[in-house]
Design an enzyme around this catalytic site. Structure first.
Site, PDB file in Angstrom:
ATOM      1  N   HIS A 261      -4.846  -5.455  -1.714  1.00 39.62           N
ATOM      2  CA  HIS A 261      -5.509  -5.223  -0.440  1.00 39.62           C
ATOM      3  C   HIS A 261      -6.500  -6.315  -0.043  1.00 39.62           C
ATOM      4  O   HIS A 261      -7.185  -6.169   0.970  1.00 39.62           O
ATOM      5  CB  HIS A 261      -6.245  -3.873  -0.475  1.00 39.62           C
ATOM      6  CG  HIS A 261      -5.332  -2.693  -0.378  1.00 39.62           C
ATOM      7  ND1 HIS A 261      -4.519  -2.288  -1.413  1.00 39.62           N
ATOM      8  CD2 HIS A 261      -5.104  -1.818   0.636  1.00 39.62           C
ATOM      9  CE1 HIS A 261      -3.838  -1.206  -1.042  1.00 39.62           C
ATOM     10  NE2 HIS A 261      -4.181  -0.913   0.194  1.00 39.62           N
TER      11      HIS A 261
ATOM     12  N   SER B 268       0.839  -1.190   0.000  1.00 40.13           N
ATOM     13  CA  SER B 268       0.000   0.000   0.000  1.00 40.13           C
ATOM     14  C   SER B 268       0.880   1.247   0.000  1.00 40.13           C
ATOM     15  O   SER B 268       1.701   1.427  -0.891  1.00 40.13           O
ATOM     16  CB  SER B 268      -0.972  -0.031   1.190  1.00 40.13           C
ATOM     17  OG  SER B 268      -1.979   0.953   1.054  1.00 40.13           O
TER      18      SER B 268
ATOM     19  N   GLU C  10      -1.690  -2.465  -8.184  1.00 40.47           N
ATOM     20  CA  GLU C  10      -2.948  -2.838  -7.525  1.00 40.47           C
ATOM     21  C   GLU C  10      -3.544  -1.581  -6.926  1.00 40.47           C
ATOM     22  O   GLU C  10      -2.882  -0.549  -6.834  1.00 40.47           O
ATOM     23  CB  GLU C  10      -2.699  -3.895  -6.454  1.00 40.47           C
ATOM     24  CG  GLU C  10      -1.707  -3.496  -5.368  1.00 40.47           C
ATOM     25  CD  GLU C  10      -2.286  -2.623  -4.257  1.00 40.47           C
ATOM     26  OE1 GLU C  10      -3.489  -2.745  -3.967  1.00 40.47           O
ATOM     27  OE2 GLU C  10      -1.531  -1.819  -3.681  1.00 40.47           O
TER      28      GLU C  10
END
Length: 331
Positions: free
Chosen positions: A301, A139, A232
């Site tokens: 995630h 992230s 992502e």
């Protein structure tokens, strides 16, 4: 020197006026860190957002302990500063300390969120380059992966944070890549689709798409030439994915990549009608490149999350919808 004074010295070594500044080492062979093994100490740091529940820390310590690792909390890991886990200096200080401490074998972010870019001026990159270790997280940690690659020549790992769900896939991938040093093969439990067929080898570069776009034009922008780009995201509509891919295209990122992987887009939607689906959006940008490309791999995630060496070499086979490391990511 007393340990307390040592920690203060290391933590403040890269404050403004003392920051190390040196030419980027480029993108030659990256330094691979030592693999982690049972009995090794892994430092837990909070470079971005806050974890509010102490039970989360208990759970991550239990998960890491079950793999034979000994978790060591950063001294500022439970602090709060607005929506950040401590001030920028405090968060950077924990990372500096963990890299400098010879008793710490690897480092893991407890979570993502936002804030990693804010600590870059306070990281002692020269010291970190002299003390290569496993650094794992995803992230917002995309920022740190790119910075460590650019300024330290260090290969790091886009993989679970401490507060990840640690499913069977997440755990086995982490152990295979970081603890066993295998030429891991990534086969998703989720449905993976071919966007464009083919097979190619290249260096894995990427991370969270929203964060990756913020690196463009900065001193820690990656070299994407010959790379397998993996991205992502979470909570983004198709038009935002379209906007970010357009940004990458116009910045030249897509010009010379050899392969493309779009991982999971968690809680993403196509938005209101009329619209493009996520697949249509990806096809529009990626298929004209005529490079092997897939979507839906377990990177991101969702609960299942592969450990991907950022800077490691791999082969993508879009026809078989899989990825395999060309070499061990650790030594």
């Amino acid at each position: 020197m007393k340990r307390s004074n040592f920690l203060k010295t290391v933590a403040s070594a890269a404050l403004p006026g003392f920051a190390y500044s040196f030419t980027r080492p480029g993108h030659a062979t990256l330094t691979r860190p030592k693999r982690l093994k049972e009995g090794d100490r892994i430092g837990l740091v909070a470079p971005a957002g806050i974890i509010y529940d102490d039970e989360e820390f208990d759970r991550m310590q239990e998960a890491l302990g079950s793999m034979g690792l000994i978790p060591v909390m950063g001294r500022n890991v439970k602090k709060r500063y607005g929506y950040l886990a401590g001030t920028d200096r405090e968060r950077a200080g924990d990372i500096n300390i963990m890299f400098a401490d010879a008793k710490i074998d690897g480092i893991m972010a407890v979570r993502g969120g936002w804030g990693c870019a804010r600590i870059l001026p306070y990281l002692n990159f020269k010291m970190i380059a002299r003390n290569p270790k496993v650094y794992c997280g995803f992230s917002d940690n995309t920022t740190l992966h790119h910075a460590f690659m650019a300024y330290c020549g260090l290969q790091t790992f886009h993989g679970p944070n401490g507060n990840s769900e640690w499913t069977d896939l997440t755990r086995s991938s982490f152990q295979s890549v970081i603890m066993q040093g295998e030429n891991a093969e990534y086969r998703s439990v989720s449905k993976v689709e071919t966007l464009y067929p083919g097979k190619a080898e290249g260096r894995l570069v990427g991370g969270n798409l929203s964060i990756l776009t913020t690196t463009l034009g900065t001193n820690y922008q990656a070299n994407y030439s010959g790379a397998i780009l993996f991205v992502e995201d979470i909570g983004e509509n198709s038009y935002k994915i379209d906007r970010m891919l357009t940004h990458l295209k116009q910045a030249g990122v897509l010009d010379n990549i050899k392969g493309f992987i779009f991982g999971r887009c968690t809680d993403c939607s196509s938005g209101s009608s009329p619209t493009f689906s996520l697949r249509e959006t990806l096809e529009n940008h990626i298929c004209p490149l005529k490079i092997p490309a897939v979507m839906g791999m377990d990177i991101g995630h969702d609960d299942d999350n592969f450990t991907i060496p950022s800077g490691g070499y791999a082969v993508i086979d879009a026809d078989e919808t899989n990825l395999r490391l060309s070499e061990s990511a650790v030594v």
